[in-house]
Motif scaffolding. Structure first.
Motif, short mmCIF file in Angstrom:
data_model
loop_
_atom_site.label_atom_id
_atom_site.label_comp_id
_atom_site.label_asym_id
_atom_site.label_seq_id
_atom_site.Cartn_x
_atom_site.Cartn_y
_atom_site.Cartn_z
N UNK A 260 57.03 26.79 34.91
CA UNK A 260 55.85 27.46 35.42
C UNK A 260 54.62 26.92 34.81
N UNK A 261 53.55 26.39 35.53
CA UNK A 261 52.42 25.70 34.87
C UNK A 261 51.49 26.97 34.55
N UNK A 262 51.29 27.76 35.33
CA UNK A 262 50.16 28.81 34.96
C UNK A 262 50.63 30.03 35.88
N UNK A 263 50.04 31.43 35.51
CA UNK A 263 50.45 32.42 36.62
C UNK A 263 48.83 33.04 36.73
N UNK A 264 48.29 33.08 38.17
CA UNK A 264 46.80 33.39 38.23
C UNK A 264 47.34 34.85 38.78
N UNK A 265 46.52 36.00 37.99
CA UNK A 265 47.09 37.47 38.60
C UNK A 265 45.79 38.30 38.47
N UNK A 266 45.92 39.03 39.67
CA UNK A 266 44.76 40.00 39.70
C UNK A 266 45.41 41.28 39.24
N UNK A 267 45.09 41.70 37.91
CA UNK A 267 45.75 42.76 37.38
C UNK A 267 44.70 43.01 36.00
N UNK A 268 44.98 44.49 35.74
CA UNK A 268 44.33 44.85 34.70
C UNK A 268 42.83 44.80 34.41
N UNK A 269 42.26 45.25 33.31
CA UNK A 269 40.88 45.39 33.07
C UNK A 269 40.35 44.76 31.90
#
Ligand code: RIB
Ligand code: CA
Length: 322
Positions: free
Chosen positions: A166-175
């Motif tokens: 897995x190269x990267x995880x782009x994630x809409x999450x958190x603040x």
């Protein structure tokens, strides 16, 4: 080495660089549609020249898993025909959750847009499907996560060997600063499954976090959609979705939460990426609270918009034909 051979090697290296720069990113999308997930997927559909989409998986979040799964079947049928899809986990990793965001996205997850029975073939275990895609991919896989991280945490727990590919995880999450939108202290995806976010953030796989603050800041006024054409399924879908979302921060707008994750990969020029460390709180009193601390040596990063005007113009043109 003779100068002829050196020249040949130099040309080979340049050709290799050109191929690499032109190769598509091999990606998986995990999502909980959800209106902003849906619009983000439509943006992805406009950028298939940049990505090789191997799988779309559903996760529970905005609405229960059976609804988010039905919604990804609709997308696959109408906008990503032939793509592999899989159903994700019903519940978060630890806490049994009664939370959802149907007040924002409607009980169907698609606002006022009505879809009938869906029959697009769907695999029944997203973790198995993700493992299969990742372990059989020649290129490292990039994961776009638009909902809680339950499926990805389970993947890394059950199949730790997948992390290597897995190269990267782009994630809409958190603040960034520990604020929230579903509670005063937690953003929805982090709140829904804090343990999963904590686990994934400690797996040595670089994460590009799209924090709540970015989604709150980047918005498009609903009045823009009034003039939208509705001749095609897609245009009608976009118009009804966008008009029916009930954003808690501003009901007259749509916040670009998940859209910023897709664009971080497909149009990084709209953003800057700040290296950081990730702190996730899992104690019950404030489970889901997060702090993103700048650290120039951090393996993770969070995105900040650098050209909002360009971002808005791109979205208006690409999604809203405006
Ligand atoms: O807090 C916003 C996030 O929670 C978005 O991904 C939205 O779709 C919901 O999943
Ligand atoms: Ca989402």
């Amino acid at each position: 080495m003779s100068s002829v051979n050196e020249a040949k090697q130099y040309i080979k290296n340049i050709e290799k660089q050109l191929v690499n720069s032109n190769t598509k990113k091999t990606i998986i999308v995990d999502c909980d549609p959800g209106i902003d997930d849906a619009l983000a997927l439509l943006l992805l559909a406009e950028n298939l020249d940049k990505v090789d989409l191997k799988l779309i998986s559903s996760c529970a979040g905005n609405t229960p898993i059976d609804i988010t799964t039905k919604n990804i079947q609709f997308f696959a049928e109408n906008f990503f025909n032939g793509v592999r899809i899989a159903k994700g986990s019903k519940q978060p990793l630890v806490k049994k959750n009664k939370t959802d965001a149907s007040d924002v996205h409607g009980l169907s997850g698609l606002g006022d847009y009505v879809i009938g029975e869906q029959h697009y073939p769907c695999e029944l275990n997203a973790v198995e499907s993700m493992k299969d895609v990742i372990l059989n991919s020649k290129e490292k896989v990039t994961i776009l996560a638009l909902g809680p991280l339950t499926n990805i945490a389970k993947l890394f727990i059950q199949y730790p060997e997948t992390k290597e590919n897995v190269e990267k995880i782009y994630s809409m999450i958190g603040s960034i600063n520990g604020d929230g939108n579903i509670t005063s202290y937690a953003e929805f995806n982090a709140y829904f499954d804090p343990e999963s976010f904590d686990i994934v953030s400690k797996c040595d796989v670089p994460m590009v976090i799209n924090p709540m603050e970015l989604g709150n800041e980047t918005r498009i006024k609903k009045e823009v959609f009034a003039k939208m054409p509705t001749e095609t399924i897609k245009d009608n879908f976009v118009k009804v979705l966008a008009e029916s979302i009930n954003e808690t921060v501003d009901p007259t707008c749509i916040c670009l939460y998940d859209l910023n994750t897709v664009l971080a990969l497909c149009h990084p020029e709209f953003y800057e990426f700040i290296p950081c460390d990730i702190k996730v709180f899992v104690n019950p009193e404030i489970g889901g609270k997060t702090i993103l601390e700048q650290n120039k040596n951090g393996i993770h990063a969070y995105q900040r918009v650098v050209d909002e005007d360009k971002l808005n113009k791109y979205i208006l043109k690409t999604l809203f034909k405006n």
